[in-house]
Design a protein around this motif. Structure first.
Motif, PDB file in Angstrom:
ATOM      1  N   UNK A 283       3.434  23.638  27.718  1.00 12.74           N
ATOM      2  CA  UNK A 283       3.350  24.757  28.654  1.00 12.74           C
ATOM      3  C   UNK A 283       4.612  24.964  29.464  1.00 12.74           C
ATOM      4  N   UNK A 284       5.087  23.911  30.099  1.00 13.70           N
ATOM      5  CA  UNK A 284       6.283  24.018  30.947  1.00 13.70           C
ATOM      6  C   UNK A 284       7.512  24.387  30.130  1.00 13.70           C
ATOM      7  N   UNK A 285       7.573  23.904  28.885  1.00 15.60           N
ATOM      8  CA  UNK A 285       8.726  24.211  28.034  1.00 15.60           C
ATOM      9  C   UNK A 285       8.731  25.692  27.653  1.00 15.60           C
ATOM     10  N   UNK A 286       7.558  26.208  27.315  1.00 18.44           N
ATOM     11  CA  UNK A 286       7.465  27.632  26.969  1.00 18.44           C
ATOM     12  C   UNK A 286       7.751  28.496  28.188  1.00 18.44           C
ATOM     13  N   UNK A 287       7.261  28.088  29.336  1.00 14.74           N
ATOM     14  CA  UNK A 287       7.539  28.801  30.593  1.00 14.74           C
ATOM     15  C   UNK A 287       9.039  28.897  30.830  1.00 14.74           C
ATOM     16  N   UNK A 288       9.748  27.782  30.649  1.00 11.18           N
ATOM     17  CA  UNK A 288      11.197  27.769  30.869  1.00 11.18           C
ATOM     18  C   UNK A 288      11.906  28.725  29.911  1.00 11.18           C
ATOM     19  N   UNK A 289      11.450  28.775  28.664  1.00  6.89           N
ATOM     20  CA  UNK A 289      12.055  29.681  27.687  1.00  6.89           C
ATOM     21  C   UNK A 289      11.811  31.135  28.062  1.00  6.89           C
ATOM     22  N   UNK A 290      10.594  31.440  28.498  1.00  9.36           N
ATOM     23  CA  UNK A 290      10.285  32.813  28.899  1.00  9.36           C
ATOM     24  C   UNK A 290      11.135  33.224  30.099  1.00  9.36           C
ATOM     25  N   UNK A 291      11.311  32.327  31.036  1.00 10.10           N
ATOM     26  CA  UNK A 291      12.132  32.647  32.202  1.00 10.10           C
ATOM     27  C   UNK A 291      13.582  32.909  31.801  1.00 10.10           C
ATOM     28  N   UNK A 292      14.077  32.170  30.813  1.00  5.72           N
ATOM     29  CA  UNK A 292      15.424  32.427  30.298  1.00  5.72           C
ATOM     30  C   UNK A 292      15.496  33.811  29.663  1.00  5.72           C
ATOM     31  N   UNK A 293      14.493  34.136  28.868  1.00  6.33           N
ATOM     32  CA  UNK A 293      14.482  35.445  28.203  1.00  6.33           C
ATOM     33  C   UNK A 293      14.348  36.568  29.221  1.00  6.33           C
ATOM     34  N   UNK A 294      13.543  36.361  30.264  1.00  2.69           N
ATOM     35  CA  UNK A 294      13.393  37.362  31.319  1.00  2.69           C
ATOM     36  C   UNK A 294      14.713  37.604  32.042  1.00  2.69           C
TER      37      UNK A 294
END
Length: 325
Positions: A283-294
């Motif tokens: 979960x936290x890893x996917x969150x970090x990736x989404x924040x990068x993409x955002x």
């Protein structure tokens, strides 16, 4: 007429008052500002999968700026394809997919790409004609996990071994990688032999069923190589019911994967000899990736997680207590 005017003025006052009150107590995140994530999960076949689902559900909450649309595929790829198409229709911001198997995704992921929805793959890998069909992948190096188990056998077991191989869901990345690791190990060690190889579908019930059948055919088993903890539990139950012992100083060595808390409890108890971690907390890893993409940043195409191993002769209660799952 005056009464009508008075009523209108009263109504305006009430509306203004409500606006003031709501403005004085703003919500943390406005609904229209939430990032909508559609997550298609394989199912709930194992303790590992349950922990993986919980990690995602705990992460993608409104307090963190998300709205999660969750779908349990119940081990069926057709359910996942339907879920992805539903996510596209709902115009989610991101699609997260934990695929049942590696192949068969080109068409539906092309539909997601046409809709300009980034797709993040977690856990198992996919095999597509064009890697541009997914944005990034987060998960384990399953071949390396198998290699670690083989290395442990080389260092601790006899030169001649009769091995029972309980495979996971055929075609899944975990099954492919862990199977490849073992088969290459057997090829490199002439005294090793796989005397039975069958899928237990990553479940305890199926693992027990398969092991019961194998025990009726083979009485000279040295090692059970189970591709996850739940199948290992089932195999142990079958072996002990047949009057044999497992684990440290037992008749049969048990190797497992995932290192869930229950799996490590069995390792500490000496029932499982060697357990290779497969970390489910994505979960936290996917969150970090989404924040990068955002933020408009590029992300790595592949993001492997670091994982460790546990030996029954060295594991401690402190090791288990430090686990998050």
């Amino acid at each position: 007429m005056q009464n009508i005017v008075k009523r209108l003025m009263t109504l305006v006052s009430v509306v203004l008052g409500l606006s003031f009150i709501l403005g004085a107590f703003p919500t943390t995140v406005q609904a229209e500002d939430l990032i909508v994530v559609g997550f298609s999960q394989v199912g709930a076949e194992s303790d590992w999968r349950t922990a993986n689902t919980k990690s995602m559900q705990d992460t993608f909450v409104e307090a963190n700026g998300y709205r999660l649309i969750f779908d349990d595929a119940q081990q069926k790829q057709e359910n996942q394809i339907t879920a992805i198409r539903n996510f596209i229709q709902q115009e989610v911001d991101y699609i997260v997919l934990a695929p049942v198997t590696e192949t068969g995704w080109d068409t539906v992921l092309q539909e997601a790409q046409d809709a300009a929805i980034p797709v993040i793959i977690v856990d198992r890998m996919i095999d597509v004609s064009d890697d541009a069909l997914f944005t990034t992948w987060v998960g384990s190096d399953f071949k390396l996990e198998g290699d670690k188990a083989v290395e442990w056998m080389v260092e601790t077991q006899a030169e001649e071994l009769k091995i029972v191989h309980l495979q996971g869901t055929i075609g899944s990345s975990a099954q492919i990688g862990r199977t490849q690791g073992l088969e290459e190990g057997v090829e490199a060690n002439q005294g090793w032999e796989i005397i039975a190889q069958q899928t237990g579908e990553f479940t305890q019930a199926k693992g027990q069923e398969v092991m019961e059948s194998i025990l009726k055919q083979h009485d000279d088993i040295d090692v059970v190589y189970a591709e996850n903890d739940n199948m290992a539990f089932g195999a142990i139950d079958a072996i002990e019911a047949a009057g044999k012992t497992v684990g440290v100083d037992g008749d049969i060595v048990v190797i497992s994967f995932d290192a869930t808390r229950a799996g490590l409890d069995a390792t500490l108890a000496g029932k499982i000899n060697y357990n290779v971690e497969c970390n489910p907390l994505h979960g936290a890893r996917v969150d970090a990736l989404i924040q990068q993409l955002e933020a408009g940043e590029e992300v790595d195409k592949l993001a492997y997680v670091e994982e460790v191993t546990f030996d029954a002769t060295t594991i401690t209660q402190e090791d288990i207590d430090a686990r998050e799952y």
